[in-house]
Design a protein around this motif. Structure first.
Motif, short mmCIF file in Angstrom:
data_model
loop_
_atom_site.label_atom_id
_atom_site.label_comp_id
_atom_site.label_asym_id
_atom_site.label_seq_id
_atom_site.Cartn_x
_atom_site.Cartn_y
_atom_site.Cartn_z
N GLN A 116 -0.53 2.79 -24.98
CA GLN A 116 0.46 3.86 -24.78
C GLN A 116 0.01 5.14 -25.46
O GLN A 116 0.17 6.23 -24.92
CB GLN A 116 1.83 3.42 -25.32
CG GLN A 116 2.56 2.47 -24.37
CD GLN A 116 3.87 1.95 -24.94
OE1 GLN A 116 4.11 2.03 -26.15
NE2 GLN A 116 4.71 1.39 -24.07
N ALA A 117 -0.58 5.00 -26.66
CA ALA A 117 -1.09 6.18 -27.38
C ALA A 117 -2.24 6.82 -26.61
O ALA A 117 -2.39 8.04 -26.55
CB ALA A 117 -1.54 5.79 -28.78
N LEU A 118 -3.06 5.98 -25.98
CA LEU A 118 -4.19 6.48 -25.19
C LEU A 118 -3.72 7.18 -23.92
O LEU A 118 -4.39 8.10 -23.44
CB LEU A 118 -5.12 5.32 -24.80
CG LEU A 118 -6.26 4.96 -25.74
CD1 LEU A 118 -6.93 3.67 -25.28
CD2 LEU A 118 -7.29 6.08 -25.83
N GLN A 119 -2.57 6.76 -23.39
CA GLN A 119 -2.10 7.29 -22.11
C GLN A 119 -1.97 8.82 -22.14
O GLN A 119 -2.37 9.51 -21.20
CB GLN A 119 -0.75 6.65 -21.75
CG GLN A 119 -0.43 6.68 -20.27
CD GLN A 119 0.34 7.93 -19.84
OE1 GLN A 119 0.99 8.56 -20.66
NE2 GLN A 119 0.23 8.29 -18.58
N THR A 120 -1.45 9.35 -23.25
CA THR A 120 -1.30 10.81 -23.40
C THR A 120 -2.67 11.48 -23.40
O THR A 120 -2.87 12.52 -22.77
CB THR A 120 -0.57 11.13 -24.72
OG1 THR A 120 0.62 10.33 -24.78
CG2 THR A 120 -0.19 12.58 -24.82
N LYS A 121 -3.63 10.85 -24.10
CA LYS A 121 -4.99 11.42 -24.15
C LYS A 121 -5.63 11.36 -22.76
O LYS A 121 -6.33 12.29 -22.36
CB LYS A 121 -5.85 10.62 -25.14
CG LYS A 121 -5.50 10.86 -26.59
CD LYS A 121 -6.46 10.09 -27.49
CE LYS A 121 -6.15 10.34 -28.96
NZ LYS A 121 -7.04 9.57 -29.84
N ILE A 122 -5.40 10.26 -22.04
CA ILE A 122 -5.98 10.11 -20.69
C ILE A 122 -5.46 11.24 -19.79
O ILE A 122 -6.22 11.85 -19.04
CB ILE A 122 -5.65 8.73 -20.09
CG1 ILE A 122 -6.31 7.61 -20.91
CG2 ILE A 122 -6.09 8.64 -18.63
CD1 ILE A 122 -5.80 6.21 -20.59
N GLU A 123 -4.16 11.51 -19.89
CA GLU A 123 -3.55 12.58 -19.09
C GLU A 123 -4.16 13.94 -19.42
O GLU A 123 -4.49 14.74 -18.53
CB GLU A 123 -2.04 12.61 -19.35
CG GLU A 123 -1.25 13.23 -18.24
CD GLU A 123 0.25 13.06 -18.45
OE1 GLU A 123 0.95 14.04 -18.22
OE2 GLU A 123 0.70 11.95 -18.83
N THR A 124 -4.35 14.19 -20.72
CA THR A 124 -4.97 15.46 -21.16
C THR A 124 -6.40 15.58 -20.64
O THR A 124 -6.80 16.63 -20.13
CB THR A 124 -4.96 15.53 -22.71
OG1 THR A 124 -3.62 15.39 -23.16
CG2 THR A 124 -5.52 16.84 -23.21
N MET A 125 -7.17 14.49 -20.76
CA MET A 125 -8.55 14.49 -20.27
C MET A 125 -8.59 14.72 -18.76
O MET A 125 -9.40 15.50 -18.26
CB MET A 125 -9.22 13.14 -20.57
CG MET A 125 -9.48 12.85 -22.03
SD MET A 125 -10.05 11.11 -22.21
CE MET A 125 -9.89 10.87 -23.98
N ALA A 126 -7.70 14.04 -18.03
CA ALA A 126 -7.66 14.16 -16.57
C ALA A 126 -7.33 15.59 -16.16
O ALA A 126 -7.96 16.15 -15.24
CB ALA A 126 -6.64 13.18 -15.98
#
Length: 404
Positions: A116-126
């Motif tokens: 879940q913590a990674l999900q925000t980072k994945i969205e930012t990277m995308a």
């Protein structure tokens, strides 16, 4: 296919008409020859399973080993050192109590909270990758501009590795997934460089732990469950290879499937609540998954009513199993709202993919971001012209040119 054709030996992997279409033989094999004899790239013989229930049975049975480094097991490739399936050190984590212990540890690290913590980072990277694509303007290659960098960033972040090393990581993982693309010398060199890099990375984490999965594994408090140096290297290698290569390829394939019939994309634009089921259906519908999962049979058994003697190497085609009409209604159609969807893309049983929750998060986030940011996205080439990736154990598309 008639019963006498079960004696026929097919060259494997089977050829498909295009990167998005299944080999013509799958239907015939499922109907008339579910236990087929095949010749691997190495020249060794094996048995191919194509039906859902048979593939699931073999993948779920702990007696069937992933370890192809054993005497009598078929070699996948012509390389002396073999493929990732034939690595004896990786095989030491592949079965029995050591596998259970290792899996328990990794499961503890792949928590819902971490993903879940990674999900925000994945969205930012995308979003950053889309910004770069928009800046350059169409046409863009979704593989090199988006599908390739995103999972590498995610895995590098997960393991606490600098993003600057991602080109090297991609080369090493390709070498470890080779069937015919690399020479034995190149494979050996890549494995040595990869291990050396990880040894330095692990030493740095040991001296200065961070908030990442590798640091957590190194500093595990349960002393009986601490991983050895070799196990740490194999784990990091496994996560990097499996977590970057398969997800990169799946993003390219998923987007190609959705855009090859643009009514699918239009439907998602109109109803974004279908994103989750659309991702699952893309995983099921993928006809270009790659080699499949091999198993070595350590005792006489029977599959689909046919005896399989001890010492047989079996190739499980999850792609074909996922297209089995006897299990999935309308299996040859892509239904974005298909539910339930018990596909076996991530395997089954004790060896099912540990990173599947992370892969799903990356694929869902990819769709959310691209639907929102590039609603007019479309393929810039005909679907049948999409170039298939060749010579690796995982299936993919070399280039997905898009416009918007």
């Amino acid at each position: 296919m008639s019963s006498e054709s079960s004696d026929q030996v097919l060259d494997y992997p089977l050829r498909a008409p295009s990167a998005l279409e299944p080999p013509a033989e799958w239907d015939r094999l499922r109907q008339g020859c579910p236990v087929a004899h095949v010749r691997l790239p190495s020249g060794d013989k094996a048995v191919l399973l194509t039906r859902y229930n048979d593939v699931r049975q073999v993948l779920s049975d702990p007696r069937f080993s992933r370890n192809l480094a054993q005497d009598g097991a078929a070699r996948i490739t012509t390389n002396e050192g073999g493929s990732v399936f034939e690595n004896p050190e990786a095989a030491s984590l592949a079965g029995g109590e050591s596998h259970q212990r290792w899996r328990r540890l990794i499961n503890r690290a792949f928590t819902v909270k971490r993903i879940q913590a990674l999900q925000t980072k994945i969205e930012t990277m995308a979003n950053h990758l889309v910004d770069e694509m928009v800046k350059k303007g169409p046409p863009a290659d979704l593989v090199s501009d988006f599908a390739f960098p995103l999972p590498v960033w995610v895995i590098a972040d997960l393991l606490g590795i600098a993003v600057t090393d991602r080109e090297k990581l991609a080369y090493w993982s390709n070498a470890m997934l080779t069937m015919t693309q690399f020479t034995q010398e190149e494979v050996n060199q890549a494995q040595m460089e990869f291990a050396h890099f990880l040894m330095g990375h692990i030493a740095a984490k040991r001296a200065n732990p961070g908030d990442d999965l590798l640091s957590e594994l190194i500093t595990a408090t349960d002393k009986e469950d601490v991983l050895t140096e070799r196990e740490l290297i194999m784990t990091a290698q496994g996560i990097l290879v499996a977590g970057h290569e398969t997800t990169s390829n799946m993003i390219g394939k998923m987007m190609s499937m959705l855009l090859s019939d643009r009514s699918r994309w239009e439907r998602l634009l109109a109803n974004p609540s279908l994103i989750r089921t659309a991702v699952e259906e893309s995983l099921r519908f993928d006809a270009n998954m790659g080699f499949g999962l091999p198993r070595f049979i350590s005792e006489d058994t029977e599959v689909a009513g046919q005896p399989l003697p001890r010492g047989t190497t079996v190739i499980c085609s999850m792609s074909s199993a996922n297209r089995d009409e006897s299990f999935f209604e309308g299996a040859s159609e892509m239904k974005l709202d298909r539910t339930p969807n018990a596909h076996i893309t991530f395997g089954a049983g004790a060896h099912s993919c540990l990173g599947q929750a992370l892969a799903r998060t990356e694929l869902q986030t990819t769709l959310q971001v691209l639907l929102k940011r590039l609603p007019t996205l479309d393929l810039a080439v005909k679907p049948e012209e999409l170039p298939r990736r060749e010579g690796l154990l995982v299936g993919g598309i070399e280039k997905v040119l898009v416009r918007w």
